[in-house]
Design an enzyme around this catalytic site. Structure first.
Site, PDB file in Angstrom:
ATOM      1  CB  THR A   1     -61.327  88.531 -90.028  1.00 39.31           C
ATOM      2  OG1 THR A   1     -62.323  89.382 -90.723  1.00 39.31           O
ATOM      3  CG2 THR A   1     -61.226  89.230 -88.640  1.00 39.31           C
TER       4      THR A   1
ATOM      5  CB  THR B   1     -63.950  85.706 -95.346  1.00 37.13           C
ATOM      6  OG1 THR B   1     -63.912  84.214 -95.182  1.00 37.13           O
ATOM      7  CG2 THR B   1     -64.752  85.890 -96.275  1.00 37.13           C
ATOM      8  CB  CYS B   2     -62.863  90.691 -93.812  1.00 38.95           C
ATOM      9  SG  CYS B   2     -64.383  90.071 -92.749  1.00 38.95           S
ATOM     10  CB  SER B   3     -58.164  90.464 -94.968  1.00 42.09           C
ATOM     11  OG  SER B   3     -58.130  91.515 -93.912  1.00 42.09           O
TER      12      SER B   3
ATOM     13  CG  LEU C   1     -61.571  96.071 -98.189  1.00 34.62           C
ATOM     14  CD1 LEU C   1     -62.351  97.039 -98.745  1.00 34.62           C
ATOM     15  CD2 LEU C   1     -60.543  96.207 -97.209  1.00 34.62           C
TER      16      LEU C   1
END
Length: 157
Positions: free
Chosen positions: A45, A47-49, A53
Protein backbone atom coordinates in the site's frame (compact mmCIF):
# COMPACT_ATOMS: atom_id res chain seq x y z
CA UNK A 1 -5.46 -1.44 23.77
CA UNK A 2 -2.42 -3.07 25.35
CA UNK A 3 -0.64 -1.01 28.00
CA UNK A 4 3.06 -0.22 28.20
CA UNK A 5 4.83 -2.56 30.66
CA UNK A 6 2.48 -5.40 29.68
CA UNK A 7 3.55 -8.82 28.42
CA UNK A 8 2.75 -9.44 24.77
CA UNK A 9 -0.04 -11.97 24.17
CA UNK A 10 0.93 -15.46 23.08
CA UNK A 11 -0.03 -16.20 19.47
CA UNK A 12 1.45 -17.93 16.42
CA UNK A 13 2.77 -16.05 13.42
CA UNK A 14 4.21 -17.07 10.08
CA UNK A 15 7.10 -15.71 8.05
CA UNK A 16 9.62 -16.86 5.49
CA UNK A 17 13.31 -17.37 6.24
CA UNK A 18 15.70 -18.69 3.61
CA UNK A 19 12.80 -19.77 1.40
CA UNK A 20 11.07 -21.78 4.13
CA UNK A 21 7.84 -20.86 5.89
CA UNK A 22 8.35 -20.66 9.65
CA UNK A 23 5.63 -20.77 12.29
CA UNK A 24 6.78 -19.02 15.46
CA UNK A 25 5.16 -18.01 18.71
CA UNK A 26 5.36 -14.65 20.39
CA UNK A 27 7.72 -16.22 22.91
CA UNK A 28 10.07 -17.51 20.21
CA UNK A 29 10.23 -14.12 18.51
CA UNK A 30 10.58 -11.89 21.59
CA UNK A 31 11.97 -13.86 24.56
CA UNK A 32 15.41 -12.71 25.62
CA UNK A 33 15.58 -10.09 22.86
CA UNK A 34 15.12 -6.38 22.42
CA UNK A 35 12.85 -5.97 19.40
CA UNK A 36 11.44 -3.09 17.40
CA UNK A 37 8.22 -4.07 15.67
CA UNK A 38 6.18 -1.81 13.47
CA UNK A 39 2.81 -2.62 11.97
CA UNK A 40 1.23 -1.45 8.77
CA UNK A 41 -2.34 -1.65 7.45
CA UNK A 42 -1.30 -3.57 4.34
CA UNK A 43 1.61 -4.76 2.25
CA UNK A 44 2.12 -2.99 -1.08
CA UNK A 45 0.00 0.00 0.00
CA UNK A 46 1.24 3.56 -0.66
CA UNK A 47 2.44 4.92 2.72
CA UNK A 48 3.56 1.46 3.83
CA UNK A 49 5.64 0.87 0.69
CA UNK A 50 6.83 4.40 -0.01
CA UNK A 51 7.76 5.54 3.50
CA UNK A 52 7.10 3.26 6.46
CA UNK A 53 8.98 0.06 5.54
CA UNK A 54 11.76 1.87 3.62
CA UNK A 55 12.59 3.96 6.71
CA UNK A 56 13.29 0.80 8.70
CA UNK A 57 15.24 -0.79 5.84
CA UNK A 58 17.52 2.26 5.52
CA UNK A 59 17.98 2.61 9.30
CA UNK A 60 18.33 -1.08 10.15
CA UNK A 61 22.04 -0.81 11.08
CA UNK A 62 21.28 2.13 13.39
CA UNK A 63 18.75 0.00 15.29
CA UNK A 64 21.32 -2.78 15.69
CA UNK A 65 23.92 -0.25 16.86
CA UNK A 66 21.46 0.91 19.55
CA UNK A 67 21.11 -2.61 20.95
CA UNK A 68 18.08 -3.86 19.04
CA UNK A 69 18.34 -7.59 18.25
CA UNK A 70 15.50 -7.85 15.74
CA UNK A 71 13.39 -5.54 13.58
CA UNK A 72 9.97 -6.89 12.62
CA UNK A 73 7.35 -5.59 10.19
CA UNK A 74 3.87 -6.94 10.93
CA UNK A 75 0.78 -6.84 8.78
CA UNK A 76 -2.53 -8.68 8.64
CA UNK A 77 -1.56 -10.39 5.40
CA UNK A 78 -0.46 -13.92 4.63
CA UNK A 79 3.19 -14.98 4.78
CA UNK A 80 3.46 -15.26 0.99
CA UNK A 81 2.40 -11.63 0.50
CA UNK A 82 4.71 -10.45 3.29
CA UNK A 83 7.63 -12.36 1.80
CA UNK A 84 7.04 -10.94 -1.69
CA UNK A 85 6.67 -7.42 -0.30
CA UNK A 86 9.86 -7.72 1.73
CA UNK A 87 11.79 -8.92 -1.33
CA UNK A 88 10.42 -6.03 -3.41
CA UNK A 89 11.60 -3.58 -0.72
CA UNK A 90 15.07 -5.12 -0.12
CA UNK A 91 14.04 -5.84 3.46
CA UNK A 92 16.23 -8.93 3.83
CA UNK A 93 17.25 -8.05 7.42
CA UNK A 94 13.71 -7.41 8.63
CA UNK A 95 11.35 -10.22 9.64
CA UNK A 96 8.24 -9.75 7.51
CA UNK A 97 5.72 -11.16 9.96
CA UNK A 98 2.27 -12.32 8.89
CA UNK A 99 -0.58 -11.99 11.36
CA UNK A 100 -2.87 -13.71 8.85
CA UNK A 101 -5.90 -14.14 11.09
CA UNK A 102 -5.26 -10.87 12.96
CA UNK A 103 -4.95 -12.87 16.20
CA UNK A 104 -2.12 -10.74 17.61
CA UNK A 105 -3.58 -7.51 16.29
CA UNK A 106 -6.93 -8.21 17.97
CA UNK A 107 -5.28 -9.43 21.19
CA UNK A 108 -3.49 -6.09 21.61
CA UNK A 109 -6.57 -4.09 20.60
CA UNK A 110 -5.09 -2.42 17.54
CA UNK A 111 -7.35 -3.78 14.83
CA UNK A 112 -9.24 -1.61 12.38
CA UNK A 113 -12.20 -2.67 10.28
CA UNK A 114 -11.60 -1.48 6.73
CA UNK A 115 -14.50 -3.04 4.85
CA UNK A 116 -13.65 -3.51 1.20
CA UNK A 117 -9.99 -2.60 1.79
CA UNK A 118 -9.45 -6.04 3.28
CA UNK A 119 -11.66 -6.38 6.34
CA UNK A 120 -9.79 -6.51 9.62
CA UNK A 121 -6.37 -4.87 9.38
CA UNK A 122 -3.84 -3.50 11.82
CA UNK A 123 -3.63 0.12 12.81
CA UNK A 124 -0.28 1.70 12.04
CA UNK A 125 2.07 1.63 15.05
CA UNK A 126 5.58 0.92 16.27
CA UNK A 127 6.64 -0.71 19.50
CA UNK A 128 9.80 -1.51 21.42
CA UNK A 129 9.68 -4.82 23.25
CA UNK A 130 12.25 -6.08 25.76
CA UNK A 131 12.08 -9.80 26.59
CA UNK A 132 8.40 -9.96 25.68
CA UNK A 133 7.44 -6.86 27.69
CA UNK A 134 6.09 -3.80 25.89
CA UNK A 135 8.32 -0.79 26.62
CA UNK A 136 7.19 1.78 24.02
CA UNK A 137 4.03 1.95 21.91
CA UNK A 138 3.48 4.71 19.35
CA UNK A 139 0.09 4.38 17.65
CA UNK A 140 -0.84 6.54 14.69
CA UNK A 141 -4.15 8.31 14.42
CA UNK A 142 -6.13 7.13 11.37
CA UNK A 143 -4.62 8.31 8.07
CA UNK A 144 -1.58 9.79 9.87
CA UNK A 145 2.10 8.87 9.74
CA UNK A 146 3.88 10.91 12.41
CA UNK A 147 4.93 8.74 15.40
CA UNK A 148 5.70 5.23 14.11
CA UNK A 149 8.43 6.06 11.60
CA UNK A 150 11.96 4.71 12.00
CA UNK A 151 13.52 8.06 12.94
CA UNK A 152 11.03 8.68 15.76
CA UNK A 153 11.61 5.22 17.23
CA UNK A 154 15.40 5.56 16.90
CA UNK A 155 15.25 8.81 18.88
CA UNK A 156 13.48 6.95 21.72
CA UNK A 157 16.20 4.28 22.08
Amino acid sequence: MIDVNSKLPSVEFQYFAEGEMITATTEELFAGKKVVMFAVPGAFTPTCSNTHLPGYVVNYDKFIAKGIDTVICLSVNDAFVMDAWGKSQNAENIIMLADGGADFTKAIGLEAETGIFGGTRSRRYAMVVDDGMLQVLNVEEPKKFEVSDAETILALL
